[in-house]
Write a protein that holds these residues in place. Sequence first.
Motif, PDB file in Angstrom:
ATOM      1  N   PHE A   1      -0.364   8.243   4.465  1.00 42.68           N
ATOM      2  CA  PHE A   1       0.939   8.097   3.806  1.00 42.68           C
ATOM      3  C   PHE A   1       0.896   6.988   2.766  1.00 42.68           C
ATOM      4  N   ARG A   2       1.393   7.276   1.591  1.00 47.59           N
ATOM      5  CA  ARG A   2       1.572   6.202   0.595  1.00 47.59           C
ATOM      6  C   ARG A   2       2.768   5.357   1.030  1.00 47.59           C
TER       7      ARG A   2
ATOM      8  N   LEU B   1       6.262  -1.611   6.699  1.00 43.79           N
ATOM      9  CA  LEU B   1       6.053  -0.168   6.500  1.00 43.79           C
ATOM     10  C   LEU B   1       4.658   0.242   6.967  1.00 43.79           C
ATOM     11  N   GLN B   2       3.723  -0.674   6.788  1.00 47.78           N
ATOM     12  CA  GLN B   2       2.366  -0.407   7.286  1.00 47.78           C
ATOM     13  C   GLN B   2       2.402  -0.234   8.812  1.00 47.78           C
ATOM     14  N   ALA B   3       3.096  -1.157   9.480  1.00 50.69           N
ATOM     15  CA  ALA B   3       3.183  -1.092  10.942  1.00 50.69           C
ATOM     16  C   ALA B   3       3.942   0.160  11.390  1.00 50.69           C
TER      17      ALA B   3
ATOM     18  N   PRO C   1      -1.425   4.388   6.709  1.00 49.29           N
ATOM     19  CA  PRO C   1      -0.653   3.976   5.525  1.00 49.29           C
ATOM     20  C   PRO C   1      -1.540   3.399   4.435  1.00 49.29           C
ATOM     21  N   GLN C   2      -1.176   3.670   3.169  1.00 45.26           N
ATOM     22  CA  GLN C   2      -1.925   3.116   2.034  1.00 45.26           C
ATOM     23  C   GLN C   2      -0.944   2.557   1.019  1.00 45.26           C
ATOM     24  N   LYS C   3      -1.102   1.270   0.717  1.00 48.26           N
ATOM     25  CA  LYS C   3      -0.202   0.639  -0.259  1.00 48.26           C
ATOM     26  C   LYS C   3      -0.593   1.093  -1.669  1.00 48.26           C
ATOM     27  N   LEU C   4       0.406   1.524  -2.426  1.00 49.31           N
ATOM     28  CA  LEU C   4       0.119   2.074  -3.758  1.00 49.31           C
ATOM     29  C   LEU C   4       1.343   1.845  -4.636  1.00 49.31           C
ATOM     30  N   ALA C   5       1.105   1.534  -5.912  1.00 45.66           N
ATOM     31  CA  ALA C   5       2.228   1.345  -6.842  1.00 45.66           C
ATOM     32  C   ALA C   5       2.948   2.677  -7.049  1.00 45.66           C
TER      33      ALA C   5
END
Length: 327
Positions: free
Chosen positions: A166-167, A174-176, A185-189
């Motif tokens: 999930f982006r 949100l990661q947790a 989870p993947q942090k993305l702009a």
Amino acid sequence: MTRIQTLVALALGLVLAGPVQAAPMVIKFSHVVAENTPKGQAALLFEKLAEERLPGKVDVQIFPNGQLYNDNDVLLALLKGDVQIAAPALSKFSKFTDALQLYDLPFLFDDLAAVDCFQQSPAGQEMLRSMMDKGLFGLAYWHNGMKQLSATRPLRVPADAAGLKFRIMSSDVLQAQFQTLKANPQKLAFTEVYQALQAGTVDGQENTWSNIYSKKFHEVQGSITESNHGLLDYMVVTSTRFWKGLPYDIRAGLSEALAEATRLGNRLSDEQNAQARQDIIDSGRSQVLELSEAERAQWRDAMRPVWDRFRGEIGGDKLDAAVACAR
Ligand code: LMR
């Protein structure tokens, strides 16, 4: 012409041209979403109201769609004075403060009335000032609305999300939240989300109806679950140095314009999301799954353990005040 005659001619020219008008102060406002969204509309409203209140004194320039900066860069650009106003999602301030993580807790607010109650409370107002020591000055909260989950496959119960990528926005909460679902989870702009979904480097994401529709995520996500599991709201923010350095009349005019844009914009956000939801359904490109109460309760039970993990960082008193608003 003698020198004297030239000087006389110049002086006469200046008198005839009248007093020199100072150029309006340019105020750049950068954001990442489309114009047909709650934030896009509120920003345009602010531009119009500010220029009406301060004719010839300010030139507000709005840069939507991440044209100038994406969310990872805009706060530094504010501090450097390259842009004067931004309105990132509350999830994007984690490098500057822990307090705002509260807004990312899943199933904390049921609707925008509860959000308004908290944002207008002393605890909510205090958070606008929580980054002053870092040079950021919060001016207002703007609404988008409640987030929905989308993916390449239907998500009816939490187990359906397990194993999917999930982006997410750059938030540890949100990661947790996705890790509790055994998802990745993947942090993305924001500006990179459509392409990541289209290319399949991520399988899903969470966002509001208006962001999903305006950025066409529904065209590359087979299914959207109406989960209303979390909030996507914004802080309109400027740099403390810029704001405190403004002449009094300009600061007052901008404050009034912002208060009015906030009032009107926040009133319209629910409507815009409802319209985007309908547009997605009408497009036939993605199925919209409605959850039964029992199914939604399963998502709540799966995600709620995240609260305990972040309660200390956020502050128990703030969390209690938000819960009191939700009742
Ligand atoms: C996102 O990154 O998904 C949102 O913060 C975009 C926005 O500004 O609404």
